[in-house]
Scaffold this active site. Structure first.
Site, PDB file in Angstrom:
ATOM      1  N   HIS A 200      51.198   3.636  32.548  1.00 47.22           N
ATOM      2  CA  HIS A 200      50.952   1.886  32.893  1.00 47.22           C
ATOM      3  C   HIS A 200      52.162   1.426  32.943  1.00 47.22           C
ATOM      4  O   HIS A 200      53.183   2.058  31.909  1.00 47.22           O
ATOM      5  CB  HIS A 200      49.408   1.540  31.681  1.00 47.22           C
ATOM      6  CG  HIS A 200      49.968   2.041  30.221  1.00 47.22           C
ATOM      7  ND1 HIS A 200      49.182   3.720  30.164  1.00 47.22           N
ATOM      8  CD2 HIS A 200      50.502   1.719  29.140  1.00 47.22           C
ATOM      9  CE1 HIS A 200      49.744   3.283  28.860  1.00 47.22           C
ATOM     10  NE2 HIS A 200      50.435   2.695  28.427  1.00 47.22           N
ATOM     11  N   ASP A 300      53.721   9.525  27.871  1.00 48.04           N
ATOM     12  CA  ASP A 300      52.641   9.242  27.253  1.00 48.04           C
ATOM     13  C   ASP A 300      51.653   9.597  28.117  1.00 48.04           C
ATOM     14  O   ASP A 300      51.766   9.340  29.091  1.00 48.04           O
ATOM     15  CB  ASP A 300      53.317   7.831  27.392  1.00 48.04           C
ATOM     16  CG  ASP A 300      52.116   6.990  26.519  1.00 48.04           C
ATOM     17  OD1 ASP A 300      52.243   7.370  24.868  1.00 48.04           O
ATOM     18  OD2 ASP A 300      52.048   6.014  26.849  1.00 48.04           O
ATOM     19  N   GLU A 342      52.333  14.235  25.044  1.00 48.84           N
ATOM     20  CA  GLU A 342      51.604  13.845  24.953  1.00 48.84           C
ATOM     21  C   GLU A 342      50.533  13.945  25.124  1.00 48.84           C
ATOM     22  O   GLU A 342      49.728  12.597  25.545  1.00 48.84           O
ATOM     23  CB  GLU A 342      51.993  12.582  24.090  1.00 48.84           C
ATOM     24  CG  GLU A 342      51.407  11.905  22.930  1.00 48.84           C
ATOM     25  CD  GLU A 342      50.131  10.566  23.148  1.00 48.84           C
ATOM     26  OE1 GLU A 342      49.891  10.326  22.307  1.00 48.84           O
ATOM     27  OE2 GLU A 342      49.908  10.489  24.264  1.00 48.84           O
ATOM     28  N   ASP A 407      50.247   7.222  15.968  1.00 46.30           N
ATOM     29  CA  ASP A 407      49.298   7.117  15.928  1.00 46.30           C
ATOM     30  C   ASP A 407      48.237   7.752  14.934  1.00 46.30           C
ATOM     31  O   ASP A 407      48.721   7.799  14.097  1.00 46.30           O
ATOM     32  CB  ASP A 407      49.216   8.185  17.307  1.00 46.30           C
ATOM     33  CG  ASP A 407      49.474   7.229  18.591  1.00 46.30           C
ATOM     34  OD1 ASP A 407      49.105   5.866  18.779  1.00 46.30           O
ATOM     35  OD2 ASP A 407      49.516   7.670  19.641  1.00 46.30           O
ATOM     36  N   ARG A 531      46.608   0.878  13.523  1.00 48.02           N
ATOM     37  CA  ARG A 531      47.744   2.048  13.256  1.00 48.02           C
ATOM     38  C   ARG A 531      49.186   1.378  12.312  1.00 48.02           C
ATOM     39  O   ARG A 531      49.765   2.240  12.040  1.00 48.02           O
ATOM     40  CB  ARG A 531      47.970   2.032  14.125  1.00 48.02           C
ATOM     41  CG  ARG A 531      46.932   3.752  14.818  1.00 48.02           C
ATOM     42  CD  ARG A 531      47.511   4.022  16.485  1.00 48.02           C
ATOM     43  NE  ARG A 531      46.584   2.171  17.503  1.00 48.02           N
ATOM     44  CZ  ARG A 531      47.476   2.719  18.844  1.00 48.02           C
ATOM     45  NH1 ARG A 531      48.085   3.662  19.040  1.00 48.02           N
ATOM     46  NH2 ARG A 531      46.981   1.478  19.509  1.00 48.02           N
TER      47      ARG A 531
HETATM   48  C1  OTU Z   1      48.962   7.198  23.006  1.00 47.33           C
HETATM   49  O1  OTU Z   1      48.931   7.444  22.300  1.00 47.33           O
HETATM   50  C2  OTU Z   1      50.873   6.150  22.626  1.00 47.33           C
HETATM   51  O2  OTU Z   1      50.660   7.465  21.550  1.00 47.33           O
HETATM   52  C3  OTU Z   1      50.223   5.305  21.957  1.00 47.33           C
HETATM   53  O3  OTU Z   1      50.725   4.656  20.317  1.00 47.33           O
HETATM   54  C4  OTU Z   1      49.148   4.647  22.951  1.00 47.33           C
HETATM   55  O4  OTU Z   1      49.043   3.300  21.684  1.00 47.33           O
HETATM   56  C5  OTU Z   1      48.684   4.928  23.787  1.00 47.33           C
HETATM   57  O5  OTU Z   1      49.450   6.194  24.016  1.00 47.33           O
HETATM   58  C6  OTU Z   1      48.632   4.097  24.973  1.00 47.33           C
HETATM   59  O6  OTU Z   1      50.516   3.689  25.642  1.00 47.33           O
HETATM   60  O7  OTU Z   1      45.140   6.363  22.614  1.00 47.33           O
HETATM   61  O8  OTU Z   1      45.519   6.708  19.889  1.00 47.33           O
HETATM   62  O9  OTU Z   1      45.862  11.242  24.270  1.00 47.33           O
HETATM   63  O10 OTU Z   1      45.203   9.614  22.378  1.00 47.33           O
HETATM   64  O11 OTU Z   1      47.622   8.936  25.013  1.00 47.33           O
HETATM   65  C7  OTU Z   1      46.492   7.461  20.617  1.00 47.33           C
HETATM   66  C8  OTU Z   1      45.259  10.613  24.806  1.00 47.33           C
HETATM   67  C9  OTU Z   1      46.501   6.669  22.161  1.00 47.33           C
HETATM   68  C10 OTU Z   1      45.215   9.229  23.506  1.00 47.33           C
HETATM   69  C11 OTU Z   1      46.882   8.839  24.006  1.00 47.33           C
HETATM   70  C12 OTU Z   1      47.313   7.394  23.319  1.00 47.33           C
END
Ligand code: OTU
Length: 660
Positions: A200, A300, A342, A407, A531
């Site tokens: 995104h 990501d 990730e 996270d 977080r």
């Molecule tokens: C990632 O994590 C990042 O680590 C987060 O910090 C962001 O907020 C998010 O993407 C958006 O860019 O929902 O709670 O695998 O767990 O991709 C963390 C699925 C997230 C999600 C993960 C996401």
């Protein structure tokens, strides 16, 4: 022609790839002229293009071969790859060469990672350069800087809402500061890890702004819908990732009069990879980052990059195809760069992203969750069950093992693994959430809920390592025994993560046992996201506590946590058995003890970890069978033991044993 997967088609595709390449190569010539590329630059590119073209073409054809503009995009892309290679700095090309010849470079026992937010840790990139000696003192060889690019004003999801991938957030510095930092880190043997936030963009990215002003070309960069018809159909099978932000996955945009696909926050617009122009544009952004001197790119939210009606729009085959296409492009134009996945999803899905052709490195969310699970239950059966069939990975790939990151903690273990050891997964997740939010009687943890979904009961946990391991509660009740237990839990978890196989990754600040920071609620841009409780500012005054004359009270606890971690890191880096990920579980009778062997040809270490607050014992003979001979020594304390006697483990003790 229709993209499909039969053997005949594969043959046709290889033929098509060859033909296309023959036509394309002469068209790259003007790029070399423009860039004044030396003949050996051109030669090196052509060699690798020939090698990786079949896979790149194959992936792109399967994704986009049906599009009328397919060959146009392919031609442009090859030109961009050539341009990126021509502009790649010479010192990076030297690194490329080494890594192509040593694809296991990141498997070394010397790899130890840290992650931080530039502003919270050191204010800006200039000051961060001055903290390199601190990273060295701790022993880090891998540094993940949380997203530091230009972001939208106000809430930007900790940098994950990017408005320009080629410029740095002015509060942190400039792109030249970043380049200088990358050079310095390289000179000190520290690998730079940056995010590629490619699912995104921010709603104020140039593409999104053009879309908002009615530009059709850029509206096709995103998923926009005039009414609820399609969003409602998609919603039937979608999860909600941030349900406390907004229900569902779409956000109404008044200006455009359109629904926008927003998996995460309202201001994070999902990119439409069905459009090859999006792939091409993001490839350009990726190559720009690569040439900044990034060693490892953290991909990501990989699970979400492809959408298909009637599915959960996560982990789709095309998402893997896209990553393989990005990877093949990198092998051609920036071959030293590797990807870190990730994917915080079901463990069966996590591993599907891990291969030399896709992501060479991956977060290990299952291990992370199960270490916390073991700490709560004091039992290791689920952890062992999972390790027994989920730890091994393909050749030339590895895990990133972590306890905390920026996270939340989600309980992403496999329900069948749980059932196999007599655990009901649904009830167990509820127990773990109760335990880590301190609701469960006797809990030592002080976590807080993240993204509770009232419909499904789903919830994740926020909190620092120390607060989750009991230090916050212990300090508040000023109970020496509880403090001791909390510190031991932290050392135990670190002792496992540093030894178990893969790259250990520390969230910086945790080396001091930082506690939850409840003040985040005062910042309106952070208040809605718990977080931030585990993302406090670095307190540099802690360093003074390393001086014995100053350390007292909580200061001496911090000092102990720091020194013990520093020591474990130094020991890990001297132990060849800790390279790679090969691991064998050792059967022991105590259900509270995790025991495993790490070995290479030359050395062997048996790790014992007691997850109970009671002492445990392990049969000396079991240690002898694990290859420890008649006498063995703990690397951490230097204590020697004979295998003729049973070995006593203290509450929460971790041992790294080797034969003497
Ligand atoms: C990632 O994590 C990042 O680590 C987060 O910090 C962001 O907020 C998010 O993407 C958006 O860019 O929902 O709670 O695998 O767990 O991709 C963390 C699925 C997230 C999600 C993960 C996401």
């Amino acid at each position: 022609m229709i993209a499909s997967t039969s053997d005949d088609d594969r043959f046709d595709l290889a033929y098509e790839a060859e033909l296309t390449l023959r036509r394309l190569l002469p068209r790259v010539a003007p790029v070399w002229v423009e860039e004044e590329a030396a003949p050996e630059t051109v030669r090196a590119f052509e060699v690798r293009l020939r090698e990786h073209w079949p896979s790149l073409f194959d992936e792109l054809f399967r994704l986009y071969g049906r599009r009328y503009d397919f060959f146009f995009h392919v031609e442009e892309m090859v030109g961009e790859l050539a341009r990126a290679w021509a502009r790649r700095p010479d010192d990076l090309k030297v690194v490329d060469e080494h890594r192509v010849n040593d694809p296991d470079w990141f498997q070394s026992e010397r790899m130890v990672g840290g992650a931080l937010y530039v502003d919270l840790f050191a204010e800006n990139l200039g000051k961060l350069r001055e903290t390199i000696p601190y990273f060295q003192e701790l022993g880090l060889t891998y540094l993940h800087l949380m997203p530091l690019f230009a972001v939208r004003p106000g809430d930007n999801d900790g940098g994950y809402a990017i408005s320009n991938y080629r410029s740095v957030d002015p509060q942190l510095g400039t792109i030249d500061d970043l380049r200088r930092l990358a050079d310095d880190l390289r000179a000190f043997g520290i690998n730079l890890v940056l995010d590629f936030v490619f699912n995104h963009t921010s709603d104020d990215h140039d593409w999104a702004q053009r879309a908002q002003s009615g530009d059709r070309e850029y509206q096709e960069f995103y998923y926009l819908f005039p009414d609820r018809t399609l969003p409602d159909q998609y919603e039937r099978t979608l999860r909600e990732i941030f349900p406390t932000v907004r229900r569902g996955n779409f956000t109404w945009h008044d200006g455009m009069g359109r629904w926008v696909w927003t998996t995460f926050n309202n201001f994070q617009w999902d990119l439409n990879y069905r459009n090859p122009a999006v792939f091409r544009a993001m490839l350009g952004e990726m190559l720009f980052l690569a040439n900044m001197g990034v060693d490892i790119l953290r991909l990501d939210a990989v699970a979400f990059i492809w959408k298909q009606m009637g599915t959960g729009c996560e982990n789709l085959p095309e998402a893997h195809g896209l990553i393989r296409a990005f990877n093949a492009a990198v092998r051609i134009a920036a071959p030293g760069l590797v990807f870190k996945s990730e994917a915080i999803v079901h463990p069966d899905e996590v591993v599907r992203y891990i291969s030399p052709e896709e992501c060479q490195i991956s977060y290990n969310p299952t291990l992370m969750a199960l270490l916390w699970e073991s700490l709560a239950t004091r039992q290791t059966r689920l952890l062992k069950r999972s390790l027994s069939h989920r730890h091994a990975l393909p050749e030339n790939t590895t895990w990133v093992n972590y306890l905390r990151c920026h996270d939340d903690i989600g309980w992403t273990f496999d329900d069948a693994d749980a059932a196999a050891v007599g655990i009901n997964a649904f009830d167990h997740r509820r127990f773990l959430n109760d335990f880590y939010t301190g609701q469960f009687p006797g809990s030592f943890a002080r976590g807080v809920p993240f993204q509770h979904n009232p419909d499904t009961g789903d919830m994740r946990i926020a909190g620092t390592l120390a607060s989750l391991a009991g230090l916050e509660q212990a300090i508040e009740s000023d109970d020496e025994h509880l403090k001791e237990m909390a510190v031991r839990r932290m050392i135990l978890l670190n002792g496992v993560v540093l030894a178990i196989g893969g790259i250990p990754l520390l969230y910086l600040g945790e080396e001091w046992g930082i506690l939850n920071d409840y003040d985040f609620v005062q910042d309106p841009a952070k208040a809605g996201d718990t977080r931030w409780i585990h993302r406090p500012k670095m307190k540099w005054e802690f360093l003074e506590e390393l001086d014995d004359r100053i350390a007292s009270g909580n200061g001496s606890i911090r000092k102990r946590i720091f020194r013990s971690l520093q020591n474990l890191i130094a020991l890990r880096k001297r132990e060849p058995a800790f390279a790679g990920i090969d691991l064998q579980l050792v059967p022991v009778t105590s259900p509270n003890v995790l025991a495993f062997v790490r070995q290479t040809d030359a050395s062997r270490i048996v790790v014992l970890a007691n997850f109970s607050d009671e002492p445990q014992s392990v049969a000396g003979n079991a240690m002898r069978t694990a290859g420890l001979g008649r006498f063995f020594e703990d690397r951490i304390t230097g204590t020697t033991y004979p295998t003729s006697e049973d070995l006593g483990l203290d509450a929460y003790q971790v041992l790294w044993l080797h034969r003497v």
